[in-house]
Scaffold this motif. Sequence first.
Motif, PDB file in Angstrom:
ATOM      1  N   VAL A 238       0.815  -1.269   0.179  1.00  0.00           N
ATOM      2  CA  VAL A 238       0.057   0.060   0.021  1.00  0.00           C
ATOM      3  C   VAL A 238       0.751   1.214   0.091  1.00  0.00           C
ATOM      4  CG1 VAL A 238      -1.665   1.307   1.284  1.00  0.00           C
ATOM      5  CG2 VAL A 238      -2.131  -1.274   1.144  1.00  0.00           C
ATOM      6  N   ALA A 239       2.023   1.125   0.630  1.00  0.00           N
ATOM      7  CA  ALA A 239       2.865   2.232   0.773  1.00  0.00           C
ATOM      8  C   ALA A 239       3.486   2.565  -0.754  1.00  0.00           C
ATOM      9  CB  ALA A 239       4.147   2.021   1.796  1.00  0.00           C
ATOM     10  N   ALA A 240       3.861   1.483  -1.352  1.00  0.00           N
ATOM     11  CA  ALA A 240       4.400   1.651  -2.684  1.00  0.00           C
ATOM     12  C   ALA A 240       3.117   2.093  -3.593  1.00  0.00           C
ATOM     13  CB  ALA A 240       4.982   0.472  -3.211  1.00  0.00           C
ATOM     14  N   HIS A 241       2.136   1.598  -3.362  1.00  0.00           N
ATOM     15  CA  HIS A 241       0.800   1.898  -4.579  1.00  0.00           C
ATOM     16  C   HIS A 241      -0.338   2.214  -3.691  1.00  0.00           C
ATOM     17  CE1 HIS A 241       3.559   0.345  -7.443  1.00  0.00           C
ATOM     18  NE2 HIS A 241       3.495  -0.933  -6.762  1.00  0.00           N
ATOM     19  N   PRO A 242      -0.336   3.471  -3.388  1.00  0.00           N
ATOM     20  CA  PRO A 242      -1.424   3.833  -2.493  1.00  0.00           C
ATOM     21  C   PRO A 242      -3.039   3.460  -2.855  1.00  0.00           C
ATOM     22  CG  PRO A 242       0.048   5.766  -2.616  1.00  0.00           C
ATOM     23  CD  PRO A 242       0.469   4.404  -3.570  1.00  0.00           C
ATOM     24  N   ASP A 243      -3.035   3.374  -4.076  1.00  0.00           N
ATOM     25  CA  ASP A 243      -4.636   2.935  -4.901  1.00  0.00           C
ATOM     26  C   ASP A 243      -4.884   1.464  -4.127  1.00  0.00           C
ATOM     27  OD1 ASP A 243      -2.360   1.950  -6.513  1.00  0.00           O
ATOM     28  OD2 ASP A 243      -3.755   1.845  -8.240  1.00  0.00           O
ATOM     29  N   LEU A 244      -4.017   0.577  -3.670  1.00  0.00           N
ATOM     30  CA  LEU A 244      -4.295  -0.510  -3.129  1.00  0.00           C
ATOM     31  C   LEU A 244      -5.091  -0.446  -1.758  1.00  0.00           C
ATOM     32  CD1 LEU A 244      -1.249  -2.718  -3.945  1.00  0.00           C
ATOM     33  CD2 LEU A 244      -3.196  -2.686  -5.321  1.00  0.00           C
ATOM     34  N   ALA A 245      -4.875   0.694  -1.183  1.00  0.00           N
ATOM     35  CA  ALA A 245      -5.587   0.846   0.334  1.00  0.00           C
ATOM     36  C   ALA A 245      -6.858   0.281   0.426  1.00  0.00           C
ATOM     37  CB  ALA A 245      -5.568   2.280   0.768  1.00  0.00           C
ATOM     38  N   ASP A 246      -7.738   0.373  -0.579  1.00  0.00           N
ATOM     39  CA  ASP A 246      -9.299   0.032  -0.458  1.00  0.00           C
ATOM     40  C   ASP A 246      -9.195  -1.553  -0.147  1.00  0.00           C
ATOM     41  OD1 ASP A 246      -9.650   2.671  -1.307  1.00  0.00           O
ATOM     42  OD2 ASP A 246     -10.580   2.054  -3.136  1.00  0.00           O
ATOM     43  N   ALA A 247      -8.245  -2.091  -0.982  1.00  0.00           N
ATOM     44  CA  ALA A 247      -8.352  -3.813  -0.875  1.00  0.00           C
ATOM     45  C   ALA A 247      -7.730  -4.084   0.548  1.00  0.00           C
ATOM     46  CB  ALA A 247      -7.420  -4.331  -2.050  1.00  0.00           C
ATOM     47  N   ALA A 248      -7.177  -3.306   1.279  1.00  0.00           N
ATOM     48  CA  ALA A 248      -6.664  -3.792   2.626  1.00  0.00           C
ATOM     49  C   ALA A 248      -7.599  -3.587   3.730  1.00  0.00           C
ATOM     50  CB  ALA A 248      -5.232  -2.712   2.945  1.00  0.00           C
ATOM     51  N   ARG A 249      -8.824  -2.828   3.086  1.00  0.00           N
ATOM     52  CA  ARG A 249      -9.977  -2.604   4.084  1.00  0.00           C
ATOM     53  C   ARG A 249     -11.100  -3.616   3.950  1.00  0.00           C
ATOM     54  NH1 ARG A 249     -10.970   3.866   3.607  1.00  0.00           N
ATOM     55  NH2 ARG A 249     -12.723   3.219   5.226  1.00  0.00           N
ATOM     56  N   VAL A 250     -11.398  -4.150   2.768  1.00  0.00           N
ATOM     57  CA  VAL A 250     -12.417  -5.028   2.390  1.00  0.00           C
ATOM     58  C   VAL A 250     -12.078  -5.993   1.264  1.00  0.00           C
ATOM     59  CG1 VAL A 250     -14.360  -3.321   3.221  1.00  0.00           C
ATOM     60  CG2 VAL A 250     -13.556  -3.452   0.647  1.00  0.00           C
ATOM     61  N   PRO A 251     -12.307  -7.152   1.410  1.00  0.00           N
ATOM     62  CA  PRO A 251     -11.962  -8.324   0.543  1.00  0.00           C
ATOM     63  C   PRO A 251     -12.264  -8.084  -1.087  1.00  0.00           C
ATOM     64  CG  PRO A 251     -13.492  -9.202   1.623  1.00  0.00           C
ATOM     65  CD  PRO A 251     -13.493  -7.845   2.235  1.00  0.00           C
ATOM     66  N   TYR A 252     -11.413  -7.662  -2.153  1.00  0.00           N
ATOM     67  CA  TYR A 252     -11.904  -7.369  -3.385  1.00  0.00           C
ATOM     68  C   TYR A 252     -11.725  -8.749  -4.375  1.00  0.00           C
ATOM     69  CZ  TYR A 252     -12.092  -2.361  -3.465  1.00  0.00           C
ATOM     70  OH  TYR A 252     -12.641  -0.964  -3.323  1.00  0.00           O
ATOM     71  N   PHE A 253     -10.882  -9.752  -4.027  1.00  0.00           N
ATOM     72  CA  PHE A 253     -10.494 -10.891  -4.715  1.00  0.00           C
ATOM     73  C   PHE A 253     -10.793 -12.072  -3.696  1.00  0.00           C
ATOM     74  CE2 PHE A 253      -8.567  -7.517  -6.718  1.00  0.00           C
ATOM     75  CZ  PHE A 253      -8.967  -7.761  -7.947  1.00  0.00           C
ATOM     76  N   LEU A 254     -11.229 -13.154  -4.202  1.00  0.00           N
ATOM     77  CA  LEU A 254     -11.346 -14.590  -3.697  1.00  0.00           C
ATOM     78  C   LEU A 254     -10.529 -15.750  -4.576  1.00  0.00           C
ATOM     79  CD1 LEU A 254     -12.875 -16.036  -1.413  1.00  0.00           C
ATOM     80  CD2 LEU A 254     -14.804 -16.379  -2.967  1.00  0.00           C
ATOM     81  N   MET A 255      -9.820 -16.419  -3.971  1.00  0.00           N
ATOM     82  CA  MET A 255      -8.928 -17.527  -4.700  1.00  0.00           C
ATOM     83  C   MET A 255      -9.451 -18.879  -4.332  1.00  0.00           C
ATOM     84  SD  MET A 255      -5.430 -15.374  -5.439  1.00  0.00           S
ATOM     85  CE  MET A 255      -5.447 -13.927  -6.191  1.00  0.00           C
ATOM     86  N   PHE A 256      -9.495 -19.749  -5.032  1.00  0.00           N
ATOM     87  CA  PHE A 256      -9.855 -21.018  -4.825  1.00  0.00           C
ATOM     88  C   PHE A 256      -8.993 -21.805  -5.196  1.00  0.00           C
ATOM     89  CE2 PHE A 256     -14.174 -19.221  -6.278  1.00  0.00           C
ATOM     90  CZ  PHE A 256     -14.771 -19.466  -5.174  1.00  0.00           C
ATOM     91  N   ASP A 257      -8.335 -22.949  -4.549  1.00  0.00           N
ATOM     92  CA  ASP A 257      -7.439 -23.614  -4.698  1.00  0.00           C
ATOM     93  C   ASP A 257      -8.159 -25.425  -4.539  1.00  0.00           C
ATOM     94  OD1 ASP A 257      -5.407 -25.728  -4.719  1.00  0.00           O
ATOM     95  OD2 ASP A 257      -4.195 -24.844  -3.077  1.00  0.00           O
ATOM     96  N   LEU A 258      -8.396 -25.780  -5.776  1.00  0.00           N
ATOM     97  CA  LEU A 258      -9.344 -27.133  -5.618  1.00  0.00           C
ATOM     98  C   LEU A 258      -8.873 -28.227  -6.194  1.00  0.00           C
ATOM     99  CD1 LEU A 258     -12.284 -24.981  -7.403  1.00  0.00           C
ATOM    100  CD2 LEU A 258     -11.868 -25.572  -5.038  1.00  0.00           C
TER     101      LEU A 258
END
Length: 261
Positions: A238-258
């Motif tokens: 987030v420090a390097a790319h402040p636009d990532l801050a939103d995704a540190a507050r709420v989950p934006y992605f989900l990953m499945f390992d099946l």
Amino acid sequence: MPERPSRFDPASVRESWDFAADAYADGQASGNDHYRYAFFGPAQVHLCGEVAGTRVLDVGCGNGYFAREMARRGAKVTGIDISPRMIEHARRIEAAEPLGIDYEVLDAAGLAARFPAGAFDLVTSCVSIPDMPDVPAVLRGIQTVLRPGGRLVASITHPCTDTPVRAWETDEAGAKLSLKIDRYFERGPIEFTWKRNWPYVFKTAYWHVPLETWFDWILGAGFVLHALREPCPTEEGVAAHPDLADAARVPYFLMFDLIRP
Ligand SMILES: C[S@@+](CC[C@H](N)C(=O)[O-])C[C@H]1O[C@@H](n2cnc3c(N)ncnc32)[C@H](O)[C@@H]1O
């Protein structure tokens, strides 16, 4: 209010992603997509683990971003996509930077008819499966082309926050207070307009369904859940790319390992 697409079938999906393909390729080449390059891409690569020497199929490969990530780590990769223009871009990039990746135009609903059973050790899909009109058929096909014990590692936008109604509420100064979401339980395709950071505006359709429907689809296809990940950017990220801050507050992605049993 969510926009509903007038159509969501293989022909309409091919047409909309063909139209999007040049903007999508230019946008990715700009390197400005920090979400992809500094966040969810590395998180999905990490979830795949050691891939050297394995046979990998990347489903909905677009212009080949994730296929290249796998090939650079020593996998023998095939990428398929329904959009001929996306595959043209993937082949252009492969010609400029050869990694031995085979690309072909294919509707992922037809995997089982195209590849022998058990042909792959790992199937990957990077934010593509929700864009496919017949997700259960795609998942059943992936089962068939995986060897027993093989894995599907797939990312999607998080269905709990990527809802039909979604907006950040802000204070007078514009600071984000909280994410407002609504209509989570609605099931159906949504038309998304890609406006920000792309050379031109384009629209594509994707499924929004509740999490339980994703599990009905996944378990119904016969997969066993090995791991579920909700990636969160690091403080350094987030420090390097402040636009990532939103995704540190709420989950934006989900990953499945099946796993295919
Ligand atoms: C959001 S893009 C992601 C592309 C790529 N994985 C990436 O990370 O850049 C979704 C891709 O899924 C492809 N797609 C949609 N439906 C498909 C289908 N039925 N079969 C194969 N590809 C499909 C689209 O053409 C598009 O390239």
